[in-house]
Enzyme design. Structure first.
Site, PDB file in Angstrom:
ATOM      1  N   ASP A  87      37.579 -31.315 -52.566  1.00  0.00           N
ATOM      2  CA  ASP A  87      37.621 -29.897 -52.914  1.00  0.00           C
ATOM      3  C   ASP A  87      39.027 -29.378 -52.640  1.00  0.00           C
ATOM      4  O   ASP A  87      39.551 -29.552 -51.529  1.00  0.00           O
ATOM      5  CB  ASP A  87      36.619 -29.105 -52.075  1.00  0.00           C
ATOM      6  CG  ASP A  87      35.172 -29.439 -52.427  1.00  0.00           C
ATOM      7  OD1 ASP A  87      34.955 -30.309 -53.293  1.00  0.00           O
ATOM      8  OD2 ASP A  87      34.271 -28.840 -51.817  1.00  0.00           O
ATOM      9  N   ASP A 112      23.331 -24.149 -58.126  1.00  0.00           N
ATOM     10  CA  ASP A 112      23.615 -23.796 -56.742  1.00  0.00           C
ATOM     11  C   ASP A 112      22.548 -22.803 -56.301  1.00  0.00           C
ATOM     12  O   ASP A 112      22.463 -21.691 -56.836  1.00  0.00           O
ATOM     13  CB  ASP A 112      25.015 -23.201 -56.615  1.00  0.00           C
ATOM     14  CG  ASP A 112      26.082 -24.175 -57.124  1.00  0.00           C
ATOM     15  OD1 ASP A 112      25.900 -25.383 -56.930  1.00  0.00           O
ATOM     16  OD2 ASP A 112      27.073 -23.712 -57.711  1.00  0.00           O
TER      17      ASP A 112
END
Length: 258
Positions: free
Chosen positions: A14, A141
């Site tokens: 990330d 999500d």
């Protein structure tokens, strides 16, 4: 299911402000910074060089996901490092237009994960799925039964209603993340994963588990879930556990082969 089928692992990189970071529950103000993304990518590629299975990395542009800039140049460099060494890349983060999607494919991403756009722009998503098919994954999500969008800061509708629409639109892979688990090292939400797997099982779609993996036992639990769901859950993304040195990528690959 093929007894030799192994859980596919996707260690995560990330990127925020040009650095490899890990967030807690998707919050930018709760991040830990690590080495450069290029260094992490090379380390993963080196481990994979001795592995004969399917080799993947989950690569995320967090700044693009949150709508606060991008790390395009670094993303391209990281993809090049990985692809040169036969590692496939799943690219995620702020991909909301034809131009961004085409660019992601053009730099070498094997698969592109779209999240907010799949919730907020159904017409575009349908067209993208028709054009790219299995090159696209849809990021789900989840908080409870509610989807999170825009870098997890806005609500995106009911999980099951959106999932039903996406299945009708032809989505073939979902990256399922329990937002409350992500980056916490509290273990994956196996119940959520199993519920989504049950919901999609007749569609042929696959599920990538994401969020909360804290140790090798968690990976084995997801591998057991792969068997239980007849291969619907077939892969897992993990990051914080690696960077926190709970286990190494090599150890994860080794235990999957036992």
């Amino acid at each position: 299911m093929d007894e030799n089928l192994q859980l596919i692992l996707l260690p995560a990189i990330d990127i925020s402000d040009g650095q490899a970071v890990r967030l807690v529950r998707g919050k930018l103000d709760e991040q830990t910074r690590y080495a450069s993304p290029e260094k992490v990518a090379q380390e993963f590629a080196t481990v994979y060089s001795e592995h004969c299975g399917e080799n993947w990395v989950h690569l995320v542009d967090l700044d693009a996901a949150f709508g606060r800039g991008n790390n395009t140049t670094i993303i391209k460099e990281v993809v090049e490092i990985l692809v040169e060494q036969n590692v496939k890349v799943e690219l995620s983060g702020g991909i909301r237009s034809d131009e961004q999607l085409e660019y992601a494919i053009s730099i070498g991403a094997t698969r592109v994960n779209i999240g907010t756009s799949a919730i907020e722009n159904p017409e575009w998503t349908v067209a993208a799925l028709k054009k790219y098919g299995e090159k696209l994954a849809i990021g789900l999500d989840v908080r409870g039964e509610t989807l999170a969008a825009r870098g997890w800061v806005k609500e995106g509708g009911n999980l099951w209603e959106v999932l039903d629409r996406l299945l009708q639109d032809g989505a073939s892979r979902f990256v399922v993340t329990d937002v409350e688990k992500d980056g916490t090292l509290q273990g994956p939400n196996l119940q959520l994963l199993e519920q989504v797997a049950e919901y999609v099982k007749n569609s042929g779609a696959k599920i990538t588990a994401s969020g909360g993996i804290s140790n090798l036992e968690d990976l084995l639990k997801i591998q057991d879930l792969m068997t239980k769901t007849a291969g619907v859950v077939d892969s897992a993304i993990f990051g914080k556990a690696l960077y926190s040195k709970k286990f190494t990528l090599k150890q994860a690959l080794d235990i999957m082969q036992r």
